[in-house]
Design an enzyme around this catalytic site. Sequence first.
Site, PDB file in Angstrom:
ATOM      1  N   ALA A 202       0.796  -1.230   0.000  1.00 15.97           N
ATOM      2  CA  ALA A 202       0.000   0.000   0.000  1.00 15.97           C
ATOM      3  C   ALA A 202       0.826   1.277   0.000  1.00 15.97           C
ATOM      4  O   ALA A 202       0.440   2.280  -0.607  1.00 15.97           O
ATOM      5  CB  ALA A 202      -0.945   0.008   1.207  1.00 15.97           C
ATOM      6  N   HIS A 203       1.972   1.270   0.672  1.00 12.30           N
ATOM      7  CA  HIS A 203       2.695   2.530   0.844  1.00 12.30           C
ATOM      8  C   HIS A 203       3.422   2.992  -0.415  1.00 12.30           C
ATOM      9  O   HIS A 203       4.022   4.061  -0.433  1.00 12.30           O
ATOM     10  CB  HIS A 203       3.668   2.443   2.028  1.00 12.30           C
ATOM     11  CG  HIS A 203       4.932   1.676   1.764  1.00 12.30           C
ATOM     12  ND1 HIS A 203       6.150   2.290   1.608  1.00 12.30           N
ATOM     13  CD2 HIS A 203       5.154   0.360   1.651  1.00 12.30           C
ATOM     14  CE1 HIS A 203       7.083   1.372   1.410  1.00 12.30           C
ATOM     15  NE2 HIS A 203       6.504   0.195   1.430  1.00 12.30           N
ATOM     16  N   CYS A 327      15.690  -0.696   0.735  1.00  8.76           N
ATOM     17  CA  CYS A 327      15.986  -1.852   1.577  1.00  8.76           C
ATOM     18  C   CYS A 327      17.475  -2.152   1.657  1.00  8.76           C
ATOM     19  O   CYS A 327      17.913  -2.929   2.493  1.00  8.76           O
ATOM     20  CB  CYS A 327      15.244  -3.083   1.052  1.00  8.76           C
ATOM     21  SG  CYS A 327      13.458  -2.889   1.065  1.00  8.76           S
TER      22      CYS A 327
END
Length: 395
Positions: A202-203, A327
């Site tokens: 979602a983000h 990441c």
Amino acid sequence: MDKKLIYVDHAATTYIKPEVFEAMKPYLTELYGNPSSIYYLGRESKKAIDEARSQIAYCVGAHPQEIYFTGSGTEADNWAIKGTAYANRKKGKHIITSAIEHHAILEPVEFLHKEGFDVTYLPVDQNGLINPADLDKAIRPDTTLVSIMYANNEIGTIQPIKELAEIANKKGVIFHTDAVQAMGNIPVNVNDLGVDLLSMSAHKFYGPKGVGCLYVRKGVKLEGFMHGGAQERKKRAGTENVSGIVGMAAALKLAYENMDRYNEHLTKLSSRLIDKVFERVPHVRLNGDRYKRLPGNVNFSFEFIEGESLLLMLDMKGIQASSGSACTSGSLDPSHVLLAIGLPHEIAHGSLRITFGERNTEEDVDYIVDCIEEIVEKLRQMSPLYEDFIKKNKS
């Protein structure tokens, strides 16, 4: 804040849109019941999840029962890879993926390799594109899963997923795509693509952090990923993040309703940035295909400089960008994606990723170009490599 601040790292995360936040608020403050409870507050939470599941399914062309909520895109990827591999290991233990996948795919695959699975990594061309013929050749009788990302998070390259999925389907192999970067940015329809599994988060499209989902085509064998409760049809235990799920559905609905206008805006900004940087900064390369890429993604490599220094100096001027995946932002190693498309280490180290969002403007682009030109020139004046290059070209 008095300091000028320009955020151009939307591939890392986006803000929550006001409309999305408003949709979430009741489930944080008033309708806070556990969806597994049978009383009113629980029933209202369960109803909200069911409505969100239907909304997301509608957006991607799926059936609501094919949508499973997770805590992130990374969890969805891990579940798709491990769940499929374990559920189908009696048929075979061969997995195919690509050399430029996100670490949320590469690390689960490496984990399975240590567990005795065989892995084939498909190469990509200089633009980051997979040749479908390579996939066709790589599939073996014991191949059970192919996982290819829809759009690359670092260089924005969009893969021919429909063609790749068709090759896997014809040979009876399950096909998964990590669509975390694609979702909300380009149209995604699971039936048109022919994929069996699809991950999203979602983000990445103006929704909340901490919620994702996995599409699982009806009939696909997939082991459960979390144990300890009956949630998500006994496949993914744990009390549901109701407000997050509601927010995800609201954000995806807005993304689909406004996609054409949004993409037109991002494409305009990206094209302006690319053209101006090439015009004003020498010894620069655009990484990824110029046209088969996400509309807001631009990835440059500047020769003779370190990308980390460039990022820090841009930050001092209020520009929030990145060198690649959020990441791996703490890693000193060059990007595996840039190495896979053929860049030497020294050029891969000089990379800059800019990913635009709906609030960015042409004025932002012009300011960014001014800053890049100034900083790159300053860094090159301090670079022994650049000094040697200038001497060689003068002699």
